[in-house]
Design a protein around this motif. Structure first.
Motif, mmCIF file in Angstrom:
data_model
loop_
_atom_site.group_PDB
_atom_site.id
_atom_site.type_symbol
_atom_site.label_atom_id
_atom_site.label_comp_id
_atom_site.label_asym_id
_atom_site.label_seq_id
_atom_site.Cartn_x
_atom_site.Cartn_y
_atom_site.Cartn_z
ATOM 1 N N ASN A 1 42.073 34.091 -0.781
ATOM 2 C CA ASN A 1 41.362 32.816 -0.902
ATOM 3 C C ASN A 1 42.226 31.768 -1.596
ATOM 4 O OD1 ASN A 1 39.058 33.810 0.304
ATOM 5 N ND2 ASN A 1 37.878 34.019 -1.568
ATOM 6 N N TYR A 2 42.989 32.231 -2.596
ATOM 7 C CA TYR A 2 43.777 31.285 -3.382
ATOM 8 C C TYR A 2 45.059 30.850 -2.667
ATOM 9 C CZ TYR A 2 40.758 30.775 -7.325
ATOM 10 O OH TYR A 2 39.689 30.411 -8.118
ATOM 11 N N SER B 1 37.076 29.296 -7.111
ATOM 12 C CA SER B 1 36.391 30.142 -6.116
ATOM 13 C C SER B 1 36.466 31.596 -6.548
ATOM 14 C CB SER B 1 37.053 30.015 -4.740
ATOM 15 O OG SER B 1 36.929 28.728 -4.214
ATOM 16 N N SER C 1 37.224 24.207 -2.869
ATOM 17 C CA SER C 1 38.087 24.207 -4.046
ATOM 18 C C SER C 1 39.370 23.429 -3.779
ATOM 19 C CB SER C 1 38.432 25.640 -4.453
ATOM 20 O OG SER C 1 37.285 26.319 -4.916
ATOM 21 N N ALA C 2 39.913 23.600 -2.572
ATOM 22 C CA ALA C 2 41.108 22.848 -2.200
ATOM 23 C C ALA C 2 40.838 21.347 -2.236
ATOM 24 C CB ALA C 2 41.573 23.272 -0.811
ATOM 25 N N THR D 1 46.645 21.863 -2.764
ATOM 26 C CA THR D 1 46.606 21.071 -3.991
ATOM 27 C C THR D 1 47.662 21.526 -4.980
ATOM 28 O OG1 THR D 1 45.231 20.341 -5.850
ATOM 29 C CG2 THR D 1 44.825 22.566 -5.030
ATOM 30 N N PRO E 1 36.668 28.426 -0.736
ATOM 31 C CA PRO E 1 38.087 28.085 -0.894
ATOM 32 C C PRO E 1 38.445 26.681 -0.404
ATOM 33 C CG PRO E 1 37.882 30.345 -0.192
ATOM 34 C CD PRO E 1 36.503 29.775 -0.150
ATOM 35 N N ILE F 1 43.789 27.674 -1.159
ATOM 36 C CA ILE F 1 43.633 26.617 -2.167
ATOM 37 C C ILE F 1 44.998 26.083 -2.589
ATOM 38 C CG2 ILE F 1 42.714 26.047 -4.454
ATOM 39 C CD1 ILE F 1 40.742 28.422 -4.058
ATOM 40 N N LEU G 1 45.919 26.128 -11.307
ATOM 41 C CA LEU G 1 44.753 26.983 -11.113
ATOM 42 C C LEU G 1 44.743 28.131 -12.116
ATOM 43 C CD1 LEU G 1 45.002 27.171 -7.209
ATOM 44 C CD2 LEU G 1 43.480 25.680 -8.549
#
Length: 405
Positions: free
Chosen positions: A248-249, A241, A222-223, A256, A219, A252, A260
């Motif tokens: 997890n998201y 991810s 990904s961020a 950002t 994660p 993220i 997504l």
């Protein structure tokens, strides 16, 4: 009208497909796609042994009741095999209902919300320049959105890159044992920002661009990637991810503003409920074959609309043209549709088995007005291509640790 018979076909025109044919006592039949890539015989057996006996003699018009019967009526709910079996039956029943009504399925779902279905194409190259040359070809063909994937220097294989294979059917076709691929996040990070910087420099605003990480990152990685790509204004970053832990998201999203997208492996609304209601994603990418068919996808899309999340159905080559047709009827009639992934209609062998009149024009699909889903299945042609055991790859870090593929 009652269900008189259900037939299950496993055929391999370059890769395996599981096709279901629901036949009524009045001669009307419907088609559904039950393909689970790498586990085709598991879902075929589930259909033959556990679904078919329960549906013979039932009214095919009771789509919602049959869906709930197959979902709620078993103790072992959800999962890819169960939901693909439900999906195939569900598609076939919608196909039957449309044929009986003399209407395309999208009319039964509420009618058109748009003139055509916008697609995004794939540009996959061995180098950045190769990728951008292929993107240019897609744009010239009329596509307004293109997914960019380029081989990562220092790794023997890269997800999405065809290499010496002519198409996805040859790339992901018959592999008797799972191939193994190396992964390096640091080498990946060296490539991706440069790919999109050069795309921006070459194309400006001629098209929207997308990218698929295929769940390779943690994660926080990904961020970081999302933040690095913000200057290039991606349409979305796909599968950054794994989200078995949906929170997890949350991490993220807080780092950002890059849009997504997630969900191609999801089987029910429960898999993406938190992601949607917390607005941690912008696009939900579930596929009709893997998420309970047209009925299952409608439930997800309607829930997503409440939270300003759009649909962007998975469009991989392991989904048959029957699933693609189901997506077209959903996409044309779903208000919060975003975009549809497109890798072509399949190789010549595939097109000889699955016949339809969907038209590709200017990067859009014009949906068939034929009754039902608008796809025919040639059983004799399908019988020429026997099932071959096949697997998707396995991924490992460079030190040998098993990783997400």
């Amino acid at each position: 009208m009652i269900i008189q018979d259900i037939k299950v076909f496993v055929t391999n025109p370059g890769r395996n497909f599981v096709t279901v044919k629901v036949i009524t006592d009045e001669g009307v039949y419907g088609l559904g796609d039950a393909t689970v890539n790498g586990r085709e015989m598991a879902v075929a057996t589930y259909l033959e042994e556990h679904v078919k006996p329960c549906l013979i003699g039932r009214d095919p018009h009771k789509i919602e009741d049959i869906w709930q019967y197959l979902y709620m009526g078993v103790y072992w709910r959800r999962g890819p095999i169960t939901m693909a079996a439900i999906a195939a039956i569900d598609m076939a029943l919608w196909d039957i209902k449309g044929k009986v009504a003399g209407l395309p399925v999208y009319q039964l779902l509420g009618g058109k919300c748009r003139d055509g279905v916008t697609l995004y194409a794939h540009a996959n190259g061995e180098t950045i320049e190769d990728t951008l040359d292929k993107a240019a070809q897609c744009i010239e063909q009329g596509f307004s959105a293109v997914r960019l994937q380029s081989a990562i220097p220092g790794l023997s294989e890269t997800y999405g890159v065809l290499g010496d294979k002519k198409d996805y059917f040859e790339l992901q076709g018959n592999r008797p044992l799972p191939p193994e691929q190396d992964w390096s996040t640091s080498k990946y990070f060296d490539l991706v920002p440069e790919l999109f910087a050069k795309a921006k420099e070459r194309f400006g605003n001629k098209a929207k661009f997308l990218h698929d990480t295929h769940s390779r990152l943690t994660p926080i990685e990904s961020a970081k990637l999302g933040k690095m790509l913000e200057p290039y204004n991606l349409m979305f970053l796909e599968d950054a991810s794994i989200a078995e832990n949906q929170e997890n998201y949350k991490l993220i999203r807080h780092h950002t503003t890059t849009p997504l997208a997630l969900g191609e492996t999801y089987n029910t609304i429960w898999d993406c409920k938190d992601l949607i209601q917390n607005q941690w994603i912008d696009y939900i990418r579930s596929a009709a074959t893997h998420a309970g068919g047209i009925t299952g996808m409608k439930k997800i899309a309607d829930f997503a609309a409440v939270y300003n999340v759009r649909t962007a159905p998975h469009g991989a080559p392991d989904l048959s043209p029957i699933c693609f047709a189901a997506h077209m009827h959903l996409n044309i009639s779903t208000h919060n549709f975003g975009i549809q992934e497109f890798v072509g209609f399949g190789n010549e062998e595939c097109q000889s088995i699955f016949k339809h009149d969907m038209k590709l024009e200017n990067g859009m699909i014009l949906v068939s007005d034929a009754p039902g889903l608008g796809v025919e299945f040639d059983e004799q042609e399908a019988a020429k291509y026997e099932y071959k055991r096949s697997y998707l790859p396995v991924s490992r870090l460079e030190d040998g640790t098993l990783w997400h593929w």
